[in-house]
Design a protein around this motif. Structure first.
Motif, PDB file in Angstrom:
ATOM      1  N   GLY A 151     -10.554  -1.246   7.723  1.00 56.07           N
ATOM      2  CA  GLY A 151     -10.526  -0.142   6.767  1.00 56.07           C
ATOM      3  C   GLY A 151      -9.925  -0.424   5.409  1.00 56.07           C
ATOM      4  N   PHE A 152      -9.858  -1.667   4.985  1.00 58.97           N
ATOM      5  CA  PHE A 152      -9.221  -1.945   3.696  1.00 58.97           C
ATOM      6  C   PHE A 152     -10.027  -1.361   2.546  1.00 58.97           C
ATOM      7  CE2 PHE A 152      -6.278  -4.527   5.888  1.00 58.97           C
ATOM      8  CZ  PHE A 152      -5.193  -4.657   5.033  1.00 58.97           C
ATOM      9  N   GLN A 153      -9.296  -0.752   1.615  1.00 58.60           N
ATOM     10  CA  GLN A 153      -9.907  -0.081   0.471  1.00 58.60           C
ATOM     11  C   GLN A 153      -8.897   0.026  -0.654  1.00 58.60           C
ATOM     12  OE1 GLN A 153     -10.127   4.426   1.556  1.00 58.60           O
ATOM     13  NE2 GLN A 153     -10.050   3.273   3.488  1.00 58.60           N
ATOM     14  N   HIS A 154      -9.391   0.418  -1.816  1.00 55.90           N
ATOM     15  CA  HIS A 154      -8.505   0.647  -2.955  1.00 55.90           C
ATOM     16  C   HIS A 154      -8.140   2.129  -2.992  1.00 55.90           C
ATOM     17  CE1 HIS A 154     -10.648  -3.052  -4.584  1.00 55.90           C
ATOM     18  NE2 HIS A 154      -9.396  -3.418  -4.411  1.00 55.90           N
ATOM     19  N   TYR A 155      -6.857   2.382  -3.224  1.00 54.43           N
ATOM     20  CA  TYR A 155      -6.384   3.757  -3.390  1.00 54.43           C
ATOM     21  C   TYR A 155      -5.342   3.757  -4.498  1.00 54.43           C
ATOM     22  CZ  TYR A 155      -4.156   8.255  -2.539  1.00 54.43           C
ATOM     23  OH  TYR A 155      -3.629   9.526  -2.701  1.00 54.43           O
ATOM     24  N   GLN A 156      -5.619   4.492  -5.558  1.00 52.79           N
ATOM     25  CA  GLN A 156      -4.748   4.540  -6.737  1.00 52.79           C
ATOM     26  C   GLN A 156      -4.415   3.127  -7.221  1.00 52.79           C
ATOM     27  OE1 GLN A 156      -1.446   7.093  -5.601  1.00 52.79           O
ATOM     28  NE2 GLN A 156      -2.661   8.946  -5.935  1.00 52.79           N
TER      29      GLN A 156
ATOM     30  N   PHE B 143      -0.644  -3.113  -0.712  1.00 52.44           N
ATOM     31  CA  PHE B 143      -0.347  -4.122  -1.730  1.00 52.44           C
ATOM     32  C   PHE B 143      -0.298  -3.453  -3.101  1.00 52.44           C
ATOM     33  CE2 PHE B 143      -2.128  -6.327   1.837  1.00 52.44           C
ATOM     34  CZ  PHE B 143      -1.339  -7.453   1.953  1.00 52.44           C
ATOM     35  N   PRO B 144       0.551  -3.959  -3.998  1.00 51.86           N
ATOM     36  CA  PRO B 144       0.737  -3.300  -5.296  1.00 51.86           C
ATOM     37  C   PRO B 144      -0.491  -3.390  -6.184  1.00 51.86           C
ATOM     38  CG  PRO B 144       1.863  -5.415  -5.266  1.00 51.86           C
ATOM     39  CD  PRO B 144       1.373  -5.174  -3.867  1.00 51.86           C
ATOM     40  N   ALA B 145      -0.568  -2.428  -7.091  1.00 58.11           N
ATOM     41  CA  ALA B 145      -1.593  -2.481  -8.131  1.00 58.11           C
ATOM     42  C   ALA B 145      -1.248  -3.610  -9.101  1.00 58.11           C
ATOM     43  CB  ALA B 145      -1.664  -1.144  -8.862  1.00 58.11           C
ATOM     44  N   GLU B 146      -2.207  -3.992  -9.927  1.00 58.43           N
ATOM     45  CA  GLU B 146      -2.001  -5.106 -10.855  1.00 58.43           C
ATOM     46  C   GLU B 146      -0.846  -4.849 -11.817  1.00 58.43           C
ATOM     47  OE1 GLU B 146      -5.561  -6.144 -12.879  1.00 58.43           O
ATOM     48  OE2 GLU B 146      -6.584  -6.860 -11.070  1.00 58.43           O
ATOM     49  N   ASN B 147      -0.643  -3.592 -12.181  1.00 56.53           N
ATOM     50  CA  ASN B 147       0.416  -3.261 -13.153  1.00 56.53           C
ATOM     51  C   ASN B 147       1.740  -2.923 -12.479  1.00 56.53           C
ATOM     52  OD1 ASN B 147      -0.361  -0.854 -12.022  1.00 56.53           O
ATOM     53  ND2 ASN B 147      -0.428   0.286 -13.956  1.00 56.53           N
ATOM     54  N   GLU B 148       1.844  -3.127 -11.176  1.00 60.20           N
ATOM     55  CA  GLU B 148       3.081  -2.833 -10.454  1.00 60.20           C
ATOM     56  C   GLU B 148       3.821  -4.121 -10.106  1.00 60.20           C
ATOM     57  OE1 GLU B 148       2.928   1.111  -7.808  1.00 60.20           O
ATOM     58  OE2 GLU B 148       1.505  -0.409  -7.131  1.00 60.20           O
ATOM     59  N   ASP B 149       5.144  -4.046 -10.174  1.00 61.46           N
ATOM     60  CA  ASP B 149       5.989  -5.180  -9.795  1.00 61.46           C
ATOM     61  C   ASP B 149       6.964  -4.704  -8.718  1.00 61.46           C
ATOM     62  OD1 ASP B 149       7.553  -7.396  -9.527  1.00 61.46           O
ATOM     63  OD2 ASP B 149       8.397  -7.329 -11.554  1.00 61.46           O
ATOM     64  N   TRP B 150       6.744  -5.177  -7.491  1.00 61.01           N
ATOM     65  CA  TRP B 150       7.611  -4.780  -6.384  1.00 61.01           C
ATOM     66  C   TRP B 150       8.685  -5.833  -6.096  1.00 61.01           C
ATOM     67  CZ3 TRP B 150       3.471  -2.824  -2.286  1.00 61.01           C
ATOM     68  CH2 TRP B 150       2.901  -1.633  -2.765  1.00 61.01           C
ATOM     69  N   SER B 151       8.781  -6.850  -6.968  1.00 62.28           N
ATOM     70  CA  SER B 151       9.673  -7.978  -6.681  1.00 62.28           C
ATOM     71  C   SER B 151      11.147  -7.579  -6.662  1.00 62.28           C
ATOM     72  CB  SER B 151       9.450  -9.102  -7.689  1.00 62.28           C
ATOM     73  OG  SER B 151       9.769  -8.668  -9.003  1.00 62.28           O
ATOM     74  N   GLU B 152      11.493  -6.508  -7.369  1.00 64.65           N
ATOM     75  CA  GLU B 152      12.898  -6.090  -7.419  1.00 64.65           C
ATOM     76  C   GLU B 152      13.261  -5.120  -6.302  1.00 64.65           C
ATOM     77  OE1 GLU B 152      15.104  -7.455  -9.520  1.00 64.65           O
ATOM     78  OE2 GLU B 152      13.395  -8.710 -10.134  1.00 64.65           O
ATOM     79  N   MET B 153      12.277  -4.680  -5.530  1.00 64.98           N
ATOM     80  CA  MET B 153      12.570  -3.766  -4.422  1.00 64.98           C
ATOM     81  C   MET B 153      13.314  -4.513  -3.317  1.00 64.98           C
ATOM     82  SD  MET B 153       9.136  -1.479  -3.904  1.00 64.98           S
ATOM     83  CE  MET B 153       8.608  -0.278  -5.112  1.00 64.98           C
ATOM     84  N   GLU B 154      14.284  -3.851  -2.749  1.00 66.53           N
ATOM     85  CA  GLU B 154      15.079  -4.450  -1.681  1.00 66.53           C
ATOM     86  C   GLU B 154      14.235  -4.569  -0.406  1.00 66.53           C
ATOM     87  OE1 GLU B 154      19.125  -3.479   0.930  1.00 66.53           O
ATOM     88  OE2 GLU B 154      18.548  -2.203  -0.761  1.00 66.53           O
ATOM     89  N   LEU B 155      14.212  -5.771   0.165  1.00 60.63           N
ATOM     90  CA  LEU B 155      13.482  -5.973   1.409  1.00 60.63           C
ATOM     91  C   LEU B 155      14.063  -5.090   2.502  1.00 60.63           C
ATOM     92  CD1 LEU B 155      12.987  -9.856   1.461  1.00 60.63           C
ATOM     93  CD2 LEU B 155      11.296  -8.102   0.920  1.00 60.63           C
ATOM     94  N   GLY B 156      13.205  -4.450   3.266  1.00 60.50           N
ATOM     95  CA  GLY B 156      13.654  -3.542   4.320  1.00 60.50           C
ATOM     96  C   GLY B 156      13.832  -2.112   3.859  1.00 60.50           C
ATOM     97  N   HIS B 157      13.756  -1.898   2.552  1.00 60.41           N
ATOM     98  CA  HIS B 157      13.894  -0.539   2.009  1.00 60.41           C
ATOM     99  C   HIS B 157      12.686   0.306   2.408  1.00 60.41           C
ATOM    100  CE1 HIS B 157      14.727   2.745  -0.762  1.00 60.41           C
ATOM    101  NE2 HIS B 157      13.527   2.601  -1.280  1.00 60.41           N
ATOM    102  N   LYS B 158      12.929   1.553   2.787  1.00 62.42           N
ATOM    103  CA  LYS B 158      11.848   2.466   3.152  1.00 62.42           C
ATOM    104  C   LYS B 158      11.417   3.255   1.915  1.00 62.42           C
ATOM    105  CE  LYS B 158      11.960   1.556   7.609  1.00 62.42           C
ATOM    106  NZ  LYS B 158      12.493   2.523   8.576  1.00 62.42           N
ATOM    107  N   GLN B 159      10.148   3.128   1.584  1.00 65.14           N
ATOM    108  CA  GLN B 159       9.597   3.741   0.380  1.00 65.14           C
ATOM    109  C   GLN B 159       8.562   4.797   0.768  1.00 65.14           C
ATOM    110  OE1 GLN B 159      10.525   2.639  -2.709  1.00 65.14           O
ATOM    111  NE2 GLN B 159       9.162   3.922  -3.911  1.00 65.14           N
ATOM    112  N   PRO B 160       8.780   6.078   0.415  1.00 65.98           N
ATOM    113  CA  PRO B 160       7.773   7.097   0.756  1.00 65.98           C
ATOM    114  C   PRO B 160       6.551   7.012  -0.148  1.00 65.98           C
ATOM    115  CG  PRO B 160       9.575   8.089  -0.473  1.00 65.98           C
ATOM    116  CD  PRO B 160       9.946   6.648  -0.266  1.00 65.98           C
ATOM    117  N   HIS B 161       5.375   7.188   0.444  1.00 73.87           N
ATOM    118  CA  HIS B 161       4.121   7.217  -0.317  1.00 73.87           C
ATOM    119  C   HIS B 161       3.302   8.401   0.158  1.00 73.87           C
ATOM    120  CE1 HIS B 161       4.496   3.353  -2.384  1.00 73.87           C
ATOM    121  NE2 HIS B 161       4.985   2.869  -1.252  1.00 73.87           N
TER     122      HIS B 161
END
Length: 195
Positions: free
Chosen positions: A39-44, A62-80
């Motif tokens: 079911g892989f697809q693009h969303y936002q 996976f992040p969008a091209e204009n997003e940088d997740w490198s500074e996010m803490e590993l293991g952090h729970k992020q709501p979407h």
């Protein structure tokens, strides 16, 4: 945006390597299952889909091209907020894939009788995930209910917006066992156990 075909090939190669190099001999594995993407697809502008392995089923983003997740803490729970509901994803770094966010759908995988069963459940989840719901469930997690549904102990048919949605998700090779999983109930029943 990611090329989805390249991305899914990379994911499958990576998790197959993890299975071969790190998971051999572990009782957690369901020997009836293999690594697959569904079911892989693009969303936002992000890429999202499900990875199935013999030890877990994860929604992975996976992040969008204009997003940088490198500074996010590993293991952090992020709501979407996704069309059908809001889910918490864990920030991960997977060798060979890179930075991503994962939401655990199911682990271990012993409830699935074969690969077709697991992939059908994943397809049903993804289809329902992308249907907009005006009033999302406050608590979409019901571990016991999901277990009963996947074992075929409970057949659920829920009326959603005036019509029933129910899906047959598995048959054994002998076509003797069927488990009916309502898409809506699968969304409400998914467990949240990070692996």
């Amino acid at each position: 945006m990611h090329d989805l075909q390249q991305l899914t090939c990379l994911i499958e190669e990576t998790f197959t390597r993890i299975q071969e190099e790190q998971m051999q001999g572990i009782p957690l594995l369901n020997p009836m299952l293999q690594v697959a993407t569904v079911g892989f697809q693009h969303y936002q502008d992000r890429s999202i889909g499900i990875v199935i392995t013999p030890w877990m089923m994860n929604l992975i983003m996976f992040p969008a091209e204009n997003e940088d997740w490198s500074e996010m803490e590993l293991g952090h729970k992020q709501p979407h907020r996704l069309p059908a509901n809001q889910y918490k994803f864990m920030v991960n770094e997977i060798d060979g894939i890179g930075r991503c966010q994962t939401h655990s759908l199911y682990s271990p995988m012993h409830e699935f009788v074969n690969q077709q069963h697991a992939e059908a459940a994943a397809r049903s989840f993804m289809q329902t995930l992308m249907v907009e719901v005006e009033e999302p469930d406050e608590d979409p997690y019901d571990e016991e209910l999901l277990g009963r549904i996947l074992r075929g102990e409970e057949e659920v048919e829920i009326d959603v917006d005036g019509y029933a949605i129910a899906e047959q998700v598995s048959e054994t090779a002998e076509e003797s066992r069927e488990s009916a999983i309502s898409r809506r109930e699968l969304l409400r029943g998914i467990t949240h156990r990070e692996t």
